[in-house]
Motif scaffolding. Structure first.
Motif, PDB file in Angstrom:
ATOM      1  N   LEU A 154       0.850  -1.190   0.000  1.00 38.57           N
ATOM      2  CA  LEU A 154       0.000   0.000   0.000  1.00 38.57           C
ATOM      3  C   LEU A 154       0.884   1.238   0.000  1.00 38.57           C
ATOM      4  O   LEU A 154       1.733   1.392   0.880  1.00 38.57           O
ATOM      5  N   LYS A 156      -0.045   8.161   0.966  1.00 36.02           N
ATOM      6  CA  LYS A 156      -0.333   9.452   0.342  1.00 36.02           C
ATOM      7  C   LYS A 156       0.195  10.555   1.253  1.00 36.02           C
ATOM      8  O   LYS A 156      -0.008  10.517   2.462  1.00 36.02           O
ATOM      9  N   THR A 193      -1.320   5.519   4.701  1.00 35.04           N
ATOM     10  CA  THR A 193      -2.054   4.642   3.787  1.00 35.04           C
ATOM     11  C   THR A 193      -3.533   4.615   4.121  1.00 35.04           C
ATOM     12  O   THR A 193      -4.307   3.935   3.439  1.00 35.04           O
ATOM     13  N   LYS A 194      -3.952   5.350   5.127  1.00 35.34           N
ATOM     14  CA  LYS A 194      -5.349   5.335   5.541  1.00 35.34           C
ATOM     15  C   LYS A 194      -6.219   6.041   4.501  1.00 35.34           C
ATOM     16  O   LYS A 194      -5.782   6.963   3.820  1.00 35.34           O
ATOM     17  N   PRO A 195      -7.487   5.618   4.377  1.00 31.40           N
ATOM     18  CA  PRO A 195      -8.325   6.146   3.289  1.00 31.40           C
ATOM     19  C   PRO A 195      -8.934   7.517   3.531  1.00 31.40           C
ATOM     20  O   PRO A 195      -9.298   8.206   2.579  1.00 31.40           O
ATOM     21  N   THR A 196      -9.091   7.936   4.782  1.00 26.00           N
ATOM     22  CA  THR A 196      -9.764   9.207   5.052  1.00 26.00           C
ATOM     23  C   THR A 196      -8.852  10.151   5.838  1.00 26.00           C
ATOM     24  O   THR A 196      -7.851   9.738   6.435  1.00 26.00           O
ATOM     25  N   THR A 250     -12.122  11.697   1.696  1.00 27.51           N
ATOM     26  CA  THR A 250     -11.113  10.770   1.164  1.00 27.51           C
ATOM     27  C   THR A 250      -9.753  11.469   1.089  1.00 27.51           C
ATOM     28  O   THR A 250      -9.645  12.589   0.601  1.00 27.51           O
ATOM     29  N   GLU A 306      -6.372  12.352  -0.409  1.00 25.64           N
ATOM     30  CA  GLU A 306      -5.713  12.350  -1.700  1.00 25.64           C
ATOM     31  C   GLU A 306      -4.275  12.820  -1.520  1.00 25.64           C
ATOM     32  O   GLU A 306      -3.927  13.411  -0.501  1.00 25.64           O
TER      33      GLU A 306
END
Length: 323
Positions: free
Chosen positions: A88, A91, A107-110, A134, A136
């Motif tokens: 993963l 970001k 690497t967390k989505p939010t 989210t 980015e």
């Protein structure tokens, strides 16, 4: 006697096990597990007995950046034969807090989970964008303190102008064919009190909400030619045979010393003082004459003999400029 036999059997059994372990690699039998590592659209199968996913990733030669992680695909979190490790990629995001900017990676989505993953605990009302947003790459996260407040306003974005060249329409004229529409931008700011109790507002970010639609204008380009200095209007286009000459130490027919941009012409064909444009040579001034210059033959001044030889003799378009 039986006791000695048992001991002897034990020794034989141990020797047999050691022998088997020593010859297994030679037989091609391999008890290592096959683990698939996936990253950045690539994958590699490695054979290993390593139990730590990070070690297997390293064995596969996958480059890892700060903040990167992994997950074992499937329900079994323990590595076994056939397991798949998905790398993963983290970001990067920037946290604005107390007039400081710090960069993190997760690497967390939010946004909220990313903040927690880097050890930042904060109330959701003190964070923008919202914690459920989210994450980015290059997200900017703003955190305010107690006593401060987020403000959200919208401002218009003027419609840009887009020109469409029309070579059938008179040069220098314009016609609006679409008025366009304004866009809007969301402005995020924070309000706070300074040390003396004064009320202040600081802008934090701007994000386009509605993209503006450009105003489209048709621009007349008829009888124009593109020069290094932009489009120029011309009144006549001639086809000429162009030669080249260099300095002789004498002034031109108009009394000036020749320079790049001076051409010799037949005044009956192109009047002296006429400004022209010649593709491959540039904007020029008809300021000289010559014994061999007759009709549509012109002579272009060059700075060096080499330039004159390289030019040679060629047919060119000559645009008589309107200015």
């Amino acid at each position: 006697m039986p006791e000695k036999k048992r001991k002897l059997h034990g020794v034989y059994l141990m020797a047999l096990i050691m022998l088997l372990l020593s010859i297994l690699p030679l037989t091609g039998f391999d008890i290592a597990r096959r683990i698939t590592v996936k990253w950045d659209g690539q994958e590699k199968v490695v054979k290993t007995n390593l139990n730590q996913p990070a070690a297997v990733i390293k064995l596969a030669g996958v480059p890892m950046n700060p903040g990167d992680g992994y997950q074992i695909v499937g329900v079994n979190p323990v590595l076994q034969d056939g397991s798949v490790i998905q790398v993963l990629r983290a970001k990067k995001f920037k946290v604005h807090r107390n007039n400081e900017i710090k960069e993190f990676a997760s690497t967390k989505p939010t946004v909220g989970e990313a903040l927690k993953s880097v050890g930042i605990a904060v109330k959701k009302d003190f964070v923008h964008p919202p914690v459920e947003t989210t994450l980015e790459n290059d997200t900017h996260v703003y955190i305010i303190n107690k006593g401060e407040k987020f403000n959200f306003t919208e401002e218009p974005i003027e419609a840009p102008i887009e020109y469409k060249e029309d070579f059938e329409m008179a040069f220098g004229t314009e016609q609006v064919i679409y008025e366009g529409k304004q866009g809007t931008v969301t402005v995020v700011s924070k309000s706070f009190k300074d040390e003396v109790g004064g009320f202040n507002i600081m802008e934090l970010s701007r994000k386009e909400k509605v993209k503006p639609e450009p105003k489209v204008i048709k621009k007349g380009m008829a009888m124009s030619v593109k020069t290094p200095n932009g489009y120029k209007r011309y009144t006549k286009k001639l086809r000429c045979e162009a030669t080249a000459y260099i300095a002789t130490g004498n002034p031109t027919a108009t009394g000036i010393m020749p320079y790049w941009g001076v051409i010799a012409v037949d005044p009956r064909f192109i009047p002296l003082g006429t400004k022209v444009y010649i593709p491959g040579y540039g904007v020029a001034l008809a300021a000289d004459t010559g014994g061999a210059i007759r009709g549509n033959i012109i002579d272009l001044f060059m700075n060096t003999y080499t330039q004159a030889i390289n030019w040679g003799r060629r047919n060119v378009d000559v645009y008589i400029l309107a200015e």
